[in-house]
Design an enzyme around this catalytic site. Structure first.
Site, PDB file in Angstrom:
ATOM      1  N   HIS A 370       0.795  -1.236   0.000  1.00 55.27           N
ATOM      2  CA  HIS A 370       0.000   0.000   0.000  1.00 55.27           C
ATOM      3  C   HIS A 370       0.818   1.271   0.000  1.00 55.27           C
ATOM      4  CE1 HIS A 370      -4.192  -1.345   0.496  1.00 55.27           C
ATOM      5  NE2 HIS A 370      -3.647  -2.412   1.048  1.00 55.27           N
ATOM      6  N   LYS A 562      -9.039  14.051   3.955  1.00 57.01           N
ATOM      7  CA  LYS A 562      -8.196  12.852   3.988  1.00 57.01           C
ATOM      8  C   LYS A 562      -7.282  13.017   5.186  1.00 57.01           C
ATOM      9  CE  LYS A 562      -6.713  13.890  -0.228  1.00 57.01           C
ATOM     10  NZ  LYS A 562      -6.645  12.642  -0.951  1.00 57.01           N
ATOM     11  N   ARG A 563      -6.546  11.966   5.558  1.00 53.44           N
ATOM     12  CA  ARG A 563      -5.604  12.120   6.650  1.00 53.44           C
ATOM     13  C   ARG A 563      -4.659  13.290   6.374  1.00 53.44           C
ATOM     14  NH1 ARG A 563      -5.553   8.104  10.733  1.00 53.44           N
ATOM     15  NH2 ARG A 563      -3.849   9.370  11.543  1.00 53.44           N
ATOM     16  N   LYS A 674     -14.317   8.487  -4.643  1.00 57.67           N
ATOM     17  CA  LYS A 674     -15.605   8.788  -4.001  1.00 57.67           C
ATOM     18  C   LYS A 674     -16.106  10.162  -4.423  1.00 57.67           C
ATOM     19  CE  LYS A 674     -13.728   6.626   0.019  1.00 57.67           C
ATOM     20  NZ  LYS A 674     -13.330   6.944   1.398  1.00 57.67           N
TER      21      LYS A 674
END
Ligand SMILES: *Cc1c(COP(=O)(O)O)cnc(C)c1O
Length: 824
Positions: A370, A562-563, A674
């Site tokens: 990832h 987002k983070r 998304k």
């Protein structure tokens, strides 16, 4: 009469889905399960009553799902091992899957209750940090919806991701007590428990048959107790399970024989045991080498493998065919210890010979990488590893010895290659490299976007790519169109369905393209705009009620959620906002697209720079708010506590999606998808899945800027000097100077000095180098937005062309390329 179908024996009142039946069932559950009189019930009591009512209607499929898994003797099941499952609120998604949202809404309305209000009160199981955990949840949804038998295995953290509050502009972390009220979607299965060892020592002996064997005598034993959450597929016909392990003490001591001191010690050990599943580590893309974390990883992996071996036995199958029953997917290296643990179980516990055990292991596992960020790659100091898992360290050494022998045979004399491939890093202190363990122990390794996979092959796993060509593959990430369009955006969904039918919910990758036909239809455009506008109103309302923020839905919603991470470059976005602010102050009469720049996301509690960035966003927001000169035209806000529930309101309300990471740093991203399927256009770099999104929607529908991965490397190679940019780009120099001068911190020049100093001296993520290109591109996006009809057309085309980013497509690819599972 004894029935073949246990489900039919159950009361029909527990499965009836008519409005009247549901109304009665909700009342029954309210009284008999939550123990509340109707008059005294509060929202969360109603929530529980509805949740149990829905759960009752899932149980038959649920039980059948387990039976099916057991009966499916010739079909491989997927075991998805992940330290995180960010499943989000369950009620709305389950109602949608069962297609009973409207009768339940009606039943509640008959009882004077509002379904929407109840849904908003549902606590969210925050069992993940961000993208990686959410991906696991999207994949479970797709597996169930495609009818692929699967078990998700993870940890039932007592405290999930912290709740974020903003106080004085800064992040404050509050512990997440999601279990304070019972979680109605889980069934604790006391019969599924396994004992997991930790620490201790090993010894060798010769057994009664003359075999040399290793005995691991753990220093501690912990019990893993299964808590099952149903994962129901769309249409309600298939159900898989998410099995989460809770740690409990192995409680076998005899009170009588203990003196007071030992009693105390025993209780202490009980407390230690339970800390294993106590709390989720809140670091996203940042590895933290904590002993307890290694304990957590081993705990859930060992329990899961023991569980699979138990299932294999129940099926009456020999261990020799374990790999035919299960395809185990490692979600990043967090569960990579599974490679050594399966070897231990097969060799030490089940007396299989090494070669056969290794053949089974390497046919069972596959590994998803990832990240390429060096600070995120897991490597455990050998000493720590030996303390927690002494037997596994021996096994890893043995795997490594055999592996390097093979490499040596194929590439004689190349010691440097051996050093680079080794499972043990030995330059300086010694470490176990978990990505190498996962790669050697797997039959396939995959990256999560085309660019990412290419970079994996070129960089982190280069030598493996040469050694075993074809082993490293790509499966681009996807998101479930059920939760991330049908559920979270009913307005747009209804409109889409009115034109192309509802097939897109289950065949998104094929069906959504049919929307293209309506992109230039003025009537459709108007309805599209109205749906988007209603979503903006919904977000504004939520922000007002929950955070006291005022958002104007008439402005452009320009969103980055987002983070918080330097590589994601929220600070680049802030610099842009400051530059826009300066323009407006200099020329109040200028042509300007009014906009609201919305940020959201959590910073790891120990990540100093990320927390400074949050503070900066809020400080700039305050300064701009206080300036009447820009009122109504520019606003910057920070939406607290970004999580799945808030995401479900934020993504659908966005006009512009900010995907601005430094090229080569974001593995894939799923937020980008998304936003995209909810009609936001993207401004972004050629990074992660942005590259493929651009290919799909067309350059003319994507706001592209910034250095490419190659250019980033060249700039760094040439000796990057960020100061050159602050000096040559006036708007940039001015913004940095203002931050440094204390303009946004009440004159305090120290508050943001670390941020500015870092940008001017190192700027590892090339924020300054990309600023000018970003400004120019964002200006183009703002002008484009001013042409409403054309923007709407682009927005429709964007949704129509993003079919590829459905997690159903991704799961089909895993089935074909990785798991060798046939799917209908
Ligand atoms: C999708 C999602 C993410 C990942 O967002 P990226 O933009 O891909 O980093 C993180 N957190 C939540 C709550 C999400 O839903």
């Amino acid at each position: 009469m004894a029935s073949a179908n246990s489900v039919q024996d159950c009361l029909e009142t527990r499965t009836d889905v008519s409005r009247e039946g549901l109304r009665q069932a909700i009342l029954d559950n309210l009284f008999y399960v939550t123990g509340h009189a109707r008059e005294m019930a509060e929202v969360h009591d109603w929530y529980a009553a509805v949740a149990y009512t829905v759960r009752d209607r899932m149980l038959s499929t649920w039980v059948k799902g387990l039976e099916k898994l057991a009966a499916n003797r010739n079909m491989r099941a997927v075991a998805y091992l992940s330290a995180e499952f960010l499943i989000g609120p369950q009620l709305g998604a389950n109602l949608l899957a069962l297609n009973i949202t409207e009768p339940v809404r009606g039943a509640l309305s008959d009882l004077g209750q509002s379904l929407d209000e109840i849904i908003m009160k549902e606590p969210e199981p925050g069992l993940g940090n961000g993208g990686l955990g959410r991906l696991a949840a999207c994949y479970l949804d797709s597996l169930a919806s495609l009818g692929v038998p699967a078990i998700g295995y993870g940890i039932r953290y007592e405290f999930g991701m912290f709740t974020q509050e903003i106080r004085g502009g800064a992040q404050v972390e509050l512990s997440d007590k999601w279990l304070r009220q019972k979680f109605p979607w889980e069934l604790a299965h006391a019969e599924h428990t396994h004992v997991v060892g930790l620490g201790g020592s090993t010894s060798t002996h010769v057994d009664e048959k003359g075999r040399l064997r290793v005995r691991w005598k753990p220093g501690k034993k912990i019990m893993a107790c299964a808590h099952d959450v149903p994962v129901i597929g769309h249409g309600g016909r298939e159900c898989n399970v998410l099995r989460l392990w809770r740690a409990e003490a192995v409680d076998t001591f005899d009170f009588e024989s203990f003196n007071a001191g030992e009693y105390f010690k025993a209780v202490q050990e009980k407390i230690f045991s339970e800390t294993i599943s106590k709390v989720l580590y809140p670091n996203d893309d940042r590895y933290q080498g904590k002993q307890l974390r290694l304990g957590q990883q081993f705990f859930f992996v060992s329990a899961s493998l023991q569980d699979m071996i138990h299932i294999q036995k129940v099926l009456g199958k020999p261990l020799a065919t374990f790999h035919e029953t299960f395809a185990i997917q490692l979600n990043d290296t967090h569960p990579a210890i599974g490679v050594a643990e399966l070897m231990r179980l097969l060799v030490d516990e089940h007396l299989m010979d090494w070669d056969q055990a290794w053949a089974i292991t390497t046919r069972t596992f596959s590994y998803t990488n990832h990240t390429l960020l060096p600070e995120a790659l897991e490597k455990w100091p050998v000493e720590l590893f030996a303390e927690v898992l002494p037997r596994h360290l021996e096994i890893i050494y043995e795997i490594n010895r055999r592996f390097l022998d093979e490499v040596r045979a194929a590439h004689p004399g190349d010691d440097d290659l051996l050093r680079r491939l080794s499972l043990i890093e030995e330059t300086g202190p010694r470490y176990v490299r978990m990505a190498h363990l996962a790669t050697v122990g797997s039959q396939a390794v995959n990256g999560v976007a085309e660019l990412h996979t290419e970079l994996l092959k070129r960089d982190v796993l280069r030598d493996f790519a040469v050694l075993t060509p074809g082993k490293i593959r790509n499966v681009t990430n996807g998101v479930t169109p059920r939760r991330w369009l049908a559920l979270c955006n009913p307005g747009l969904s209804g409109l889409i369905t009115s034109r192309i039918g509802e097939g897109w919910q289950t065949r998104f990758e094929d069906e959504i393209i049919r929307l293209e036909e309506f992109a230039s239809d003025p009537q459709f455009q108007k309805l599209w705009r109205e749906a988007k506008h209603a979503n903006k109103v919904r977000l504004a309302e939520l922000a007002r009620v929950h955070a006291g923020l005022t958002l104007d839905p008439e402005t452009m919603f320009d969103v980055q959620v987002k983070r918080i991470h330097e590589y994601k470059r929220q600070h680049l976005n802030v610099l842009r906002v400051i530059a826009l602010y300066n323009r407006l102050r200099r020329d109040p009469g200028m042509d300007f697209t009014p906009r609201t720049v919305i940020f959201g996301g959590k910073a790891a509690p120990g990540y100093y720079m990320a927390k400074k960035i949050i503070k900066l966003i809020n400080s700039v927001g305050q300064t701009i708010d206080a300036d009447p000169a820009v009122a109504g035209r520019l606003k910057i806000i920070f939406a607290p506590n970004f999580n799945v529930r808030n995401g479900q309101v934020i993504y659908p309300a966005a006009d512009l999606s900010q995907q601005i990471s430094t090229a080569g740093k974001e593995a894939s991203g799923t937020g980008n998808m998304k936003f995209g399927i909810n009609g936001a256009l993207t401004i972004g770099t050629l990074d992660g899945a942005n590259v493929e999104m651009l290919e799909c929607v067309g350059r003319e529908n994507f706001f592209l800027f910034g250095l490419t991965t190659e250019e980033v490397a060249q700039v760094k190679q040439a000796g990057y000097d960020p100061r050159r940019f602050s000096e040559s780009v006036p708007e940039l120099g001015e913004a940095l100077e203002q931050i440094a001068s204390g303009m946004f911190s009440g004159g305090d020049r120290e508050e943001f000095r670390p941020l500015v100093d870092n940008l001017l001296s190192r700027d590892d993520y090339l924020v300054l180098a990309d600023f000018e290109s970003y400004m120019e591109c964002a200006d183009r996006a703002a002008s484009a937005y001013a042409d409403r009809d054309n923007w709407t057309r682009m927005s429709i085309l964007n949704v129509a062309r993003l079919g590829k980013f459905s997690s159903d497509r991704a799961i089909r690819e895993y089935c074909g390329k990785i798991w060798n599972i046939r799917v209908g």
